[in-house]
Design an enzyme around this catalytic site. Structure first.
Site, PDB file in Angstrom:
ATOM      1  N   GLU A  45     -36.966  51.614  -4.702  1.00  0.00           N
ATOM      2  CA  GLU A  45     -36.179  50.615  -3.976  1.00  0.00           C
ATOM      3  C   GLU A  45     -36.877  50.156  -2.713  1.00  0.00           C
ATOM      4  O   GLU A  45     -37.673  50.891  -2.123  1.00  0.00           O
ATOM      5  CB  GLU A  45     -34.825  51.224  -3.578  1.00  0.00           C
ATOM      6  CG  GLU A  45     -34.028  51.594  -4.792  1.00  0.00           C
ATOM      7  CD  GLU A  45     -32.619  52.038  -4.466  1.00  0.00           C
ATOM      8  OE1 GLU A  45     -32.213  51.976  -3.287  1.00  0.00           O
ATOM      9  OE2 GLU A  45     -31.930  52.449  -5.412  1.00  0.00           O
ATOM     10  N   LYS A  51     -37.262  49.644   1.077  1.00  0.00           N
ATOM     11  CA  LYS A  51     -36.752  50.403   2.228  1.00  0.00           C
ATOM     12  C   LYS A  51     -36.506  49.419   3.367  1.00  0.00           C
ATOM     13  O   LYS A  51     -37.442  48.924   3.973  1.00  0.00           O
ATOM     14  CB  LYS A  51     -37.753  51.479   2.645  1.00  0.00           C
ATOM     15  CG  LYS A  51     -37.231  52.356   3.773  1.00  0.00           C
ATOM     16  CD  LYS A  51     -38.187  53.490   4.076  1.00  0.00           C
ATOM     17  CE  LYS A  51     -37.573  54.532   4.984  1.00  0.00           C
ATOM     18  NZ  LYS A  51     -37.107  54.037   6.254  1.00  0.00           N
ATOM     19  N   ARG A  58     -28.105  52.081   9.044  1.00  0.00           N
ATOM     20  CA  ARG A  58     -27.479  52.726   7.895  1.00  0.00           C
ATOM     21  C   ARG A  58     -25.970  52.720   8.100  1.00  0.00           C
ATOM     22  O   ARG A  58     -25.503  53.004   9.203  1.00  0.00           O
ATOM     23  CB  ARG A  58     -27.982  54.166   7.778  1.00  0.00           C
ATOM     24  CG  ARG A  58     -27.470  54.872   6.539  1.00  0.00           C
ATOM     25  CD  ARG A  58     -28.187  56.190   6.363  1.00  0.00           C
ATOM     26  NE  ARG A  58     -27.791  56.836   5.130  1.00  0.00           N
ATOM     27  CZ  ARG A  58     -28.489  57.805   4.556  1.00  0.00           C
ATOM     28  NH1 ARG A  58     -29.611  58.218   5.092  1.00  0.00           N
ATOM     29  NH2 ARG A  58     -28.067  58.380   3.447  1.00  0.00           N
ATOM     30  N   ARG A  60     -25.119  56.268  10.894  1.00  0.00           N
ATOM     31  CA  ARG A  60     -25.866  57.413  10.387  1.00  0.00           C
ATOM     32  C   ARG A  60     -25.495  58.687  11.132  1.00  0.00           C
ATOM     33  O   ARG A  60     -25.471  59.782  10.588  1.00  0.00           O
ATOM     34  CB  ARG A  60     -27.355  57.110  10.607  1.00  0.00           C
ATOM     35  CG  ARG A  60     -28.275  57.973   9.851  1.00  0.00           C
ATOM     36  CD  ARG A  60     -29.597  58.004  10.522  1.00  0.00           C
ATOM     37  NE  ARG A  60     -29.967  59.390  10.609  1.00  0.00           N
ATOM     38  CZ  ARG A  60     -30.859  59.971   9.837  1.00  0.00           C
ATOM     39  NH1 ARG A  60     -31.528  59.279   8.992  1.00  0.00           N
ATOM     40  NH2 ARG A  60     -31.115  61.244   9.956  1.00  0.00           N
ATOM     41  N   GLU A  67     -27.876  49.861   3.850  1.00  0.00           N
ATOM     42  CA  GLU A  67     -28.609  49.559   5.083  1.00  0.00           C
ATOM     43  C   GLU A  67     -28.326  48.101   5.429  1.00  0.00           C
ATOM     44  O   GLU A  67     -28.511  47.217   4.584  1.00  0.00           O
ATOM     45  CB  GLU A  67     -30.106  49.783   4.822  1.00  0.00           C
ATOM     46  CG  GLU A  67     -30.976  49.726   6.046  1.00  0.00           C
ATOM     47  CD  GLU A  67     -31.121  51.076   6.764  1.00  0.00           C
ATOM     48  OE1 GLU A  67     -30.483  52.078   6.361  1.00  0.00           O
ATOM     49  OE2 GLU A  67     -31.876  51.117   7.753  1.00  0.00           O
ATOM     50  N   PHE A 115     -26.902  50.967  -1.349  1.00  0.00           N
ATOM     51  CA  PHE A 115     -27.790  51.750  -2.212  1.00  0.00           C
ATOM     52  C   PHE A 115     -27.126  52.966  -2.844  1.00  0.00           C
ATOM     53  O   PHE A 115     -27.754  53.691  -3.600  1.00  0.00           O
ATOM     54  CB  PHE A 115     -29.098  52.130  -1.495  1.00  0.00           C
ATOM     55  CG  PHE A 115     -28.926  52.824  -0.167  1.00  0.00           C
ATOM     56  CD1 PHE A 115     -28.470  54.127  -0.104  1.00  0.00           C
ATOM     57  CD2 PHE A 115     -29.273  52.171   1.009  1.00  0.00           C
ATOM     58  CE1 PHE A 115     -28.340  54.770   1.117  1.00  0.00           C
ATOM     59  CE2 PHE A 115     -29.151  52.808   2.244  1.00  0.00           C
ATOM     60  CZ  PHE A 115     -28.672  54.107   2.292  1.00  0.00           C
ATOM     61  N   ARG A 117     -32.312  67.040   3.017  1.00  0.00           N
ATOM     62  CA  ARG A 117     -33.541  66.320   2.699  1.00  0.00           C
ATOM     63  C   ARG A 117     -34.087  66.919   1.412  1.00  0.00           C
ATOM     64  O   ARG A 117     -34.536  68.055   1.405  1.00  0.00           O
ATOM     65  CB  ARG A 117     -34.534  66.508   3.856  1.00  0.00           C
ATOM     66  CG  ARG A 117     -35.733  65.587   3.829  1.00  0.00           C
ATOM     67  CD  ARG A 117     -36.598  65.812   5.052  1.00  0.00           C
ATOM     68  NE  ARG A 117     -35.917  65.519   6.303  1.00  0.00           N
ATOM     69  CZ  ARG A 117     -35.741  64.290   6.784  1.00  0.00           C
ATOM     70  NH1 ARG A 117     -36.191  63.255   6.126  1.00  0.00           N
ATOM     71  NH2 ARG A 117     -35.115  64.103   7.926  1.00  0.00           N
ATOM     72  N   LYS A 126     -39.737  58.808   0.439  1.00  0.00           N
ATOM     73  CA  LYS A 126     -40.109  57.536   1.074  1.00  0.00           C
ATOM     74  C   LYS A 126     -41.619  57.394   1.199  1.00  0.00           C
ATOM     75  O   LYS A 126     -42.350  58.387   1.277  1.00  0.00           O
ATOM     76  CB  LYS A 126     -39.461  57.427   2.451  1.00  0.00           C
ATOM     77  CG  LYS A 126     -39.879  58.492   3.419  1.00  0.00           C
ATOM     78  CD  LYS A 126     -39.147  58.348   4.746  1.00  0.00           C
ATOM     79  CE  LYS A 126     -39.270  59.615   5.551  1.00  0.00           C
ATOM     80  NZ  LYS A 126     -38.673  59.581   6.872  1.00  0.00           N
TER      81      LYS A 126
HETATM   82  P1  AMP Z   1     -36.207  57.576   7.474  1.00  0.00           P
HETATM   83  O1  AMP Z   1     -35.155  57.202   8.495  1.00  0.00           O
HETATM   84  O2  AMP Z   1     -37.549  57.020   7.768  1.00  0.00           O
HETATM   85  O3  AMP Z   1     -36.207  59.043   7.145  1.00  0.00           O
HETATM   86  O4  AMP Z   1     -35.819  56.869   6.091  1.00  0.00           O
HETATM   87  C1  AMP Z   1     -34.592  57.070   5.473  1.00  0.00           C
HETATM   88  C2  AMP Z   1     -33.682  55.921   5.832  1.00  0.00           C
HETATM   89  O5  AMP Z   1     -34.049  54.719   5.161  1.00  0.00           O
HETATM   90  C3  AMP Z   1     -32.259  56.125   5.389  1.00  0.00           C
HETATM   91  O6  AMP Z   1     -31.580  56.906   6.332  1.00  0.00           O
HETATM   92  C4  AMP Z   1     -31.708  54.716   5.325  1.00  0.00           C
HETATM   93  O7  AMP Z   1     -31.159  54.387   6.590  1.00  0.00           O
HETATM   94  C5  AMP Z   1     -32.940  53.837   5.140  1.00  0.00           C
HETATM   95  N1  AMP Z   1     -32.975  53.070   3.891  1.00  0.00           N
HETATM   96  C6  AMP Z   1     -33.409  51.799   3.799  1.00  0.00           C
HETATM   97  N2  AMP Z   1     -33.374  51.355   2.561  1.00  0.00           N
HETATM   98  C7  AMP Z   1     -32.913  52.367   1.774  1.00  0.00           C
HETATM   99  C8  AMP Z   1     -32.661  52.517   0.381  1.00  0.00           C
HETATM  100  N3  AMP Z   1     -32.883  51.542  -0.500  1.00  0.00           N
HETATM  101  N4  AMP Z   1     -32.189  53.720  -0.041  1.00  0.00           N
HETATM  102  C9  AMP Z   1     -31.963  54.734   0.818  1.00  0.00           C
HETATM  103  N5  AMP Z   1     -32.182  54.634   2.155  1.00  0.00           N
HETATM  104  C10 AMP Z   1     -32.647  53.470   2.641  1.00  0.00           C
END
Ligand code: AMP
Length: 582
Positions: free
Chosen positions: A255, A257, A262, A277, A306, A346, A421, A427
């Site tokens: 998907e 990102k 969030r 979040r 998001e 999502f 996690r 990611k």
């Molecule tokens: P990170 O904050 O870098 O750990 O990345 C995870 C975050 O990406 C999640 O907490 C979401 O806020 C965001 N996010 C953006 N797009 C998506 C998606 N398609 N699926 C899940 N999370 C997403």
């Protein structure tokens, strides 16, 4: 239970830094609780009177607590203020000044936990004209009936500064230990907690219904679910291999990102709530999302996505920096017209009485697409199904070219793992130097401006990550760059309010900044690489810990709290990835 008993436990907890010892102290406390007390005692141990997402603040400022101490101790206000200047902690001031009075009078009525809790509740509800006098009187009344030890904790509690150093993981361990004698029930209790974010409520269920009650626990609308988190791997290839092995067809969902806000959207009947979040209520800030949720054809649901702001004029999406401007209390309507949000949904976690968190992602996604099919504001996130690593890489490049942050690959067979996690989500972000990802650090101290920056009282930050195994925070970087002038002024103001005399109890640091701060704010930091260093305590073994090379601030993460900071284990994993990549 008498409040004195709880105050004695607080004193013991304050006197130890060992999580094991804290667990034992709390487990012993739980065995003494009467039926119906679990919820309140757990909230009190958390330094609150309700789950954090209720956002309840006793709202008693220092000025008023000083007044209450003066009233109750019979001292003058300047006297109390003088002591405060000297001791730096109004809890200690109350303890000292009330001591004098206690020796003279014996007319105190005994405080119970229930009585103190009710007083705190009433205090929180007081608002509007004349409420400050009411608050002063209520605190003074509590102090009149308190022993000196009780007074110390009542004062700290009303100021929102209980700071026992007891985190939720310790309370979870203690609940399990109380019933099972060890941590064996922790996973089950924690699952329930992750599904409702209300530890007091879970404690009550556990006390009343035991293991079975937490096993049967289901999410419910209006109680936020702790968000699932994404793991990271350095390449599309590794990501594909890791997830495809769980799929018979060797298929992986990938998907876009989105880098926005969030949101967890809850609906039941005509009521909608939006949680951040960090699980704070944001409902009033986003009327267009509320409206869109009402239009979705289902009675009850919890979905996640998001949100990105869209510029009507420029016909394009904005990034995180601009989207976050929508997080405001005033001018909401005008902003929602000029920069309306679109929510890229999502996941769906609950629908019309059914818990979806246990269901595999492929089915959840199908349901989600059906749910939002007709909606223009809430739309399903963009995705592809990849059957080889090259497709993952291609989609990643396409997302980056479109200005997105990267991709999140998802395991179609996996359940939704609340609050954890796991490799169900992985990611891949566009790179910053040799680093596979940015790091979210908690601000734990700051430096004064020097040289060209002397005009600012702010010259940089000390940042720490979270060691999940111990619950402590460990320093990883001194961040001196990446700030705009405006940000420096803002930091100066923000941090001035939370500076502390002492190093926070849960922080391990050999570095001493000009000022320590409470562990409250999180910032995202980009850096060139992770290095080994004798300076910082992150992941330290012997003399060597981990540090960030050339750290610079990317953004203030209003949407994250200290528990959401990058963890020490993640830093170690990122370091290993970096080593392999070299
Ligand atoms: P990170 O904050 O870098 O750990 O990345 C995870 C975050 O990406 C999640 O907490 C979401 O806020 C965001 N996010 C953006 N797009 C998506 C998606 N398609 N699926 C899940 N999370 C997403």
């Amino acid at each position: 239970m008498q409040f004195s008993e709880l105050a004695a436990v607080f004193e013991k907890l304050e006197g130890t830094a060992s999580r094991l010892e804290m667990t034992a102290i709390l487990a012993a406390l739980f065995t003494k609780m009467d039926r119906g007390e679990a919820e309140r005692i757990v909230y009190l141990c958390q330094g609150s009177i309700a789950p954090a997402y209720e956002g309840i603040d006793l709202g008693v400022g220092e000025k008023f607590v000083i007044e209450a101490i003066a009233l109750s101790s019979g001292q003058t206000r300047p006297n109390v203020e003088r002591e405060y200047k000297r001791m730096g902690d109004l809890g200690l001031v109350a303890e000292k000044l009330l001591q004098k009075k206690a020796q003279m009078s014996l007319c105190t009525s005994e405080l119970t936990v229930a009585k103190v809790f009710e007083s705190f509740l009433r205090l929180a509800k007081l608002s509007g004209h004349g409420s400050q006098e009411g608050k002063i009187k209520s605190v003074a009344e509590l102090l009149n009936n308190a022993s000196v030890l009780e007074a110390k904790y009542i004062v700290r509690f009303t100021l929102g500064k209980l700071r026992l150093g007891v985190g939720d993981p310790t309370i979870l361990d203690a609940l399990s230990t109380y019933k099972a004698g060890d941590k064996s029930l922790r996973v089950k209790i924690e699952r329930a907690y992750n599904l409702c974010s209300d530890l007091g409520y879970v404690a009550r269920m556990f006390f009343e219904g035991g293991e079975v009650a937490v096993e049967k626990f289901k999410p419910a609308p209006l109680k936020p679910i702790r968000p699932a988190l994404a793991e990271r791997l350095p390449t599309a290839e590794e990501i594909y291999e890791k997830i495809a092995k769980n799929s018979e067809q060797k298929e992986v969902t990938v998907e876009a990102k989105y880098d926005g806000l969030r949101m967890q959207v809850h609906k039941t009947g005509k009521q909608v709530e939006i949680f951040s979040r960090k699980l704070e209520r944001m409902t009033k800030m986003f009327p267009e999302i509320v409206q869109a949720a009402l239009e979705i054809n289902a009675k009850e649901f919890i979905l996640e996505g998001e949100a990105l702001a869209y510029s009507v004029k420029e016909k394009r999406y904005f990034s995180f920096q601009q989207t976050i401007q929508r997080k405001r209390k005033y001018g909401v309507e005008a902003m929602s017209k000029e920069f309306p949000l679109r929510l890229f949904a999502f996941d769906v976690l609950y629908l019309d009485g059914k818990d979806y968190t246990q269901i595999e992602y492929a089915k959840r996604r199908e349901t989600l697409e059906q749910l939002v099919k007709k909606n223009k504001t809430i739309v399903a996130s963009d995705q592809i199904i990849a059957t080889n690593a090259a497709q993952v890489e291609k989609y990643f490049q396409k997302c980056i070219a479109e200005g997105l942050e990267g991709i999140i690959a998802k395991d179609m067979a996996a359940p939704y793992v609340a609050g954890a996690r796991k490799f169900a989500w992985i990611k891949l972000k566009k790179s910053y130097g040799a680093m596979v990802d940015t790091v979210d650090v908690v601000i734990c101290g700051y430096y004064l401006g020097k040289g060209a920056r002397e005009e600012f009282k702010f010259g940089g930050l000390l940042g720490a990550v979270l060691n999940e195994d111990t619950g402590n925070f460990e320093t990883i970087a001194r961040i001196g760059g990446g700030f705009t002038e405006e940000e420096m002024v803002n930091f100066e103001e923000m941090l001035e309010k939370i500076k502390t005399k002492e190093k926070p109890k849960k922080l391990l640091s050999d570095v001493v900044p000009d000022f320590w701060t409470e562990l409250k704010y999180v910032i995202t930091v980009a850096s060139d690489e992770i290095t080994l260093s004798p300076m910082h305590t992150c992941g330290r073994v012997g003399d060597t810990g981990y540090a960030l090379r050339f750290p610079r601030m990317v953004s203030l993460r209003d949407d994250k709290g200290p528990e959401d900071a990058t963890t020490t284990n993640e830093i170690i994993e990122m370091y290993e990835m970096q080593r392999k990549g070299k």
